[in-house]
Scaffold this motif. Structure first.
Motif, mmCIF file in Angstrom:
data_model
loop_
_atom_site.group_PDB
_atom_site.id
_atom_site.type_symbol
_atom_site.label_atom_id
_atom_site.label_comp_id
_atom_site.label_asym_id
_atom_site.label_seq_id
_atom_site.Cartn_x
_atom_site.Cartn_y
_atom_site.Cartn_z
ATOM 1 N N ILE A 279 48.887 19.987 47.387
ATOM 2 C CA ILE A 279 49.424 21.145 47.392
ATOM 3 C C ILE A 279 49.353 21.922 46.014
ATOM 4 N N GLY A 280 49.730 20.874 45.061
ATOM 5 C CA GLY A 280 49.470 21.352 43.710
ATOM 6 C C GLY A 280 48.312 21.880 43.021
ATOM 7 N N ILE A 281 47.193 21.110 43.841
ATOM 8 C CA ILE A 281 45.580 21.317 43.475
ATOM 9 C C ILE A 281 45.280 22.981 44.011
ATOM 10 N N THR A 282 45.879 23.082 45.434
ATOM 11 C CA THR A 282 45.696 24.266 46.152
ATOM 12 C C THR A 282 46.439 25.235 45.268
ATOM 13 N N LEU A 283 47.587 24.972 44.948
ATOM 14 C CA LEU A 283 48.448 26.302 44.081
ATOM 15 C C LEU A 283 47.522 26.441 42.882
ATOM 16 N N PHE A 284 47.106 25.610 42.100
ATOM 17 C CA PHE A 284 46.130 25.990 41.019
ATOM 18 C C PHE A 284 45.102 26.673 41.099
ATOM 19 N N ALA A 287 46.215 30.455 42.262
ATOM 20 C CA ALA A 287 46.745 31.064 41.173
ATOM 21 C C ALA A 287 45.590 31.541 40.144
ATOM 22 N N THR A 288 44.511 30.556 40.236
ATOM 23 C CA THR A 288 43.394 30.854 39.134
ATOM 24 C C THR A 288 42.652 32.092 39.651
ATOM 25 N N VAL A 289 42.696 32.053 40.990
ATOM 26 C CA VAL A 289 41.873 33.213 41.544
ATOM 27 C C VAL A 289 42.679 34.551 41.417
ATOM 28 N N VAL A 291 44.928 35.370 39.174
ATOM 29 C CA VAL A 291 45.130 35.825 37.673
ATOM 30 C C VAL A 291 43.461 36.518 37.532
ATOM 31 N N PHE A 292 42.495 35.986 37.980
ATOM 32 C CA PHE A 292 41.223 36.782 37.737
ATOM 33 C C PHE A 292 40.867 37.972 38.475
ATOM 34 N N ALA A 293 42.062 38.057 39.547
ATOM 35 C CA ALA A 293 42.021 39.352 40.243
ATOM 36 C C ALA A 293 42.311 40.565 39.536
ATOM 37 N N LEU A 294 43.166 40.335 38.437
ATOM 38 C CA LEU A 294 43.472 41.370 37.527
ATOM 39 C C LEU A 294 42.186 42.200 36.929
ATOM 40 N N PHE A 295 41.110 41.573 36.752
ATOM 41 C CA PHE A 295 40.179 41.974 36.176
ATOM 42 C C PHE A 295 39.088 42.595 37.188
ATOM 43 N N LEU A 296 39.254 42.331 38.351
ATOM 44 C CA LEU A 296 38.547 42.918 39.285
ATOM 45 C C LEU A 296 39.175 44.207 40.330
ATOM 46 N N ARG A 297 40.209 44.555 39.504
ATOM 47 C CA ARG A 297 41.222 45.433 40.560
ATOM 48 C C ARG A 297 40.713 46.914 40.437
ATOM 49 N N PRO A 298 40.096 47.363 41.603
ATOM 50 C CA PRO A 298 39.425 48.564 41.660
ATOM 51 C C PRO A 298 40.449 49.744 41.504
ATOM 52 N N ASN A 299 39.994 50.910 41.140
ATOM 53 C CA ASN A 299 40.968 52.078 40.899
ATOM 54 C C ASN A 299 41.746 52.745 42.282
ATOM 55 N N LYS A 300 42.645 53.264 42.298
ATOM 56 C CA LYS A 300 43.408 53.496 43.538
ATOM 57 C C LYS A 300 42.701 54.115 44.555
ATOM 58 N N ASP A 301 41.689 54.932 44.233
ATOM 59 C CA ASP A 301 41.107 55.823 44.958
ATOM 60 C C ASP A 301 39.446 55.233 45.488
ATOM 61 N N ILE A 315 46.942 36.070 49.018
ATOM 62 C CA ILE A 315 47.098 35.120 48.482
ATOM 63 C C ILE A 315 48.258 34.764 47.487
ATOM 64 N N GLY A 316 48.997 36.183 47.190
ATOM 65 C CA GLY A 316 50.407 36.056 46.601
ATOM 66 C C GLY A 316 51.187 35.522 47.316
ATOM 67 N N TYR A 317 51.528 35.811 48.825
ATOM 68 C CA TYR A 317 52.344 35.227 49.744
ATOM 69 C C TYR A 317 52.086 33.853 50.079
ATOM 70 N N ALA A 318 50.898 33.412 49.740
ATOM 71 C CA ALA A 318 50.465 32.018 50.059
ATOM 72 C C ALA A 318 50.903 31.300 48.861
ATOM 73 N N ILE A 319 50.912 31.768 47.859
ATOM 74 C CA ILE A 319 51.178 30.980 46.744
ATOM 75 C C ILE A 319 52.915 31.015 46.749
ATOM 76 N N LEU A 320 53.585 31.963 47.201
ATOM 77 C CA LEU A 320 54.912 32.079 47.179
ATOM 78 C C LEU A 320 55.499 30.968 48.077
ATOM 79 N N VAL A 321 54.912 30.834 49.182
ATOM 80 C CA VAL A 321 55.431 29.777 50.101
ATOM 81 C C VAL A 321 55.034 28.317 49.653
ATOM 82 N N LEU A 322 53.691 27.910 49.239
ATOM 83 C CA LEU A 322 53.627 26.739 48.842
ATOM 84 C C LEU A 322 54.132 26.257 47.628
#
Length: 387
Positions: A279-284, A287-289, A291-301, A315-322
């Motif tokens: 579970i720890g490896i999966t979380l890491f 979470a790495t993916v 965090v990098f999603a911030l740099f791939l965030r497209p504009n709202k439109d 992915i966010g909710y998966a991290i929350l549960v795990l």
């Protein structure tokens, strides 16, 4: 509000940790006996008080521990020949069927041979007490050799006693590390078979605290901020920066906790906790993916923003549960005092209650907005249909 709650929670945890380090100094005994030294032993929620009488070559001790169950046993031993359980000369206490405390002596010549009988040294004035969930062993020991300045000590707790014979104890890290050297002159004790074992216990605690704060508290707070604060236009773009701060901070702390976990695993040959590790490896990785999603965030439109939202939220909710699940897995492995598990349950339940309240408020705000739009008056240029 969520950030303030986190700061207050973390301050409370740090205060509790500091206070817990001085537990033995506050313990009192019914006979008002005082000892020259005391130590909070590094595992199994155990404590040792002792006084050395060099002229008589005796060691007076009071050992306190919580048994692993109400019908369990506790034991403290000196090992004249080695550092582990084999060869230990043990004092073992349990509660008899009539409710009185019994203290017996056991010569543990090997892991498969536990024999009740006389020890390799004399034991005087042995007795036991039980109060506030703690079993206490009192005894005066005639040390095996004259002029001894240190002894190898072993302590343990077990689940039950059948016909006067103790059942096997658990083999968790806390049980396996319940040994060390006691310096009779300086009043210091080392756990886990020496300074290395004590260091491992500290690493386990650091690993647990880092991961509980990151995966178990900060990540949920970040999700709460993102889901609920953005409902209010006045919170934009502050909610985004708060969300990013919480998640990046949680990731950094989580990576540190993950690193200490890898180090502990490399130092604990033959001890594997597959589910917790996986579970720890999966979380890491998740979470790495994330965090990098911030740099791939497209504009709202942007046409891909809809798909990015699905990926990011999933992915966010998966991290929350795990994350929360693995915190409880870690608590099962560390086996700390029940107050730590209770504290985390209170923290995560409080966050859950806050999320539920904000969910209700969000739905109320959203429905009011929809209702307001549907009842908006016709434009002056438009004419209602003729009846």
């Amino acid at each position: 509000m969520a950030s303030i709650f986190f700061i207050l929670t973390l301050s409370t945890l740090l205060t509790t940790i500091t206070q817990a380090q001085l537990t033995c100094t506050t313990q009192k005994f019914t006979n008002n006996k005082l000892y020259n030294h005391c130590n909070d032993l590094p595992s199994l929620n155990s404590y040792l008080h002792w006084s050395l009488n060099p002229s008589k070559n005796t060691l007076s001790i009071a050992f306190l521990a919580k048994p692993s169950s109400d019908s369990g046993w506790v034991a403290w031993a000196i090992n004249p020949t080695g550092e582990g359980m084999a060869g230990a000369q043990a004092l073992l206490a349990y509660k008899a069927s009539n409710g009185s405390m019994v203290v017996k002596t056991y010569n543990i010549s090997s892991y498969s041979s536990i024999v009740e009988g006389k020890l390799a040294f004399d034991v005087k004035d042995r007795r036991g007490e039980y109060s506030d969930g703690m079993m206490k062993i009192f005894a005066t020991i005639v040390l095996p050799k004259n002029g001894m300045t240190s002894v190898n000590q072993v302590w343990q707790v077990g689940p039950s006693v059948s016909d006067g014979f103790p059942a096997k104890h658990a083999f968790q890290p806390a049980n396996l590390g319940a040994k060390g050297k006691l310096d009779l002159l300086s009043g210091q004790s080392s756990g886990g078979g020496g300074s290395g074992g004590n260091s491992r216990n500290k690493k386990r605690n650091i690993h647990g605290i880092l991961n509980a704060v990151s995966w178990g508290i900060l990540f949920p707070i970040g999700i709460i901020i993102a889901r609920y604060l953005r409902t209010f236009p006045s919170a934009d773009p502050a909610w985004f920066y708060l969300h990013a701060f919480c998640q990046v901070s949680a990731y950094a702390i989580g990576v540190a906790g993950w690193g200490t976990g890898l180090k502990l695993g490399s130092e604990s040959k033959g001890v594997t906790y597959s589910t917790h590790r996986n579970i720890g490896i999966t979380l890491f990785c998740l979470a790495t993916v994330q965090v990098f999603a911030l740099f791939l965030r497209p504009n709202k439109d942007h046409k891909f923003r809809f798909y990015w939202n699905i990926y990011h939220h999933g992915i966010g909710y998966a991290i929350l549960v795990l994350g929360i699940l693995n915190v409880f897995k870690g608590l099962d492995i560390l086996s700390p005092e029940s107050k730590w598990r209770t504290a985390y349950i209170i923290v995560i339940s409080t966050l859950g209650a806050i999320a539920l309240l904000l969910e209700v408020i969000t739905w109320i705000v959203t429905l009011k907005r929809k209702s307001s739009k549907s009842t908006k008056p016709y434009d002056n240029k438009q004419q209602p249909l003729a009846p």
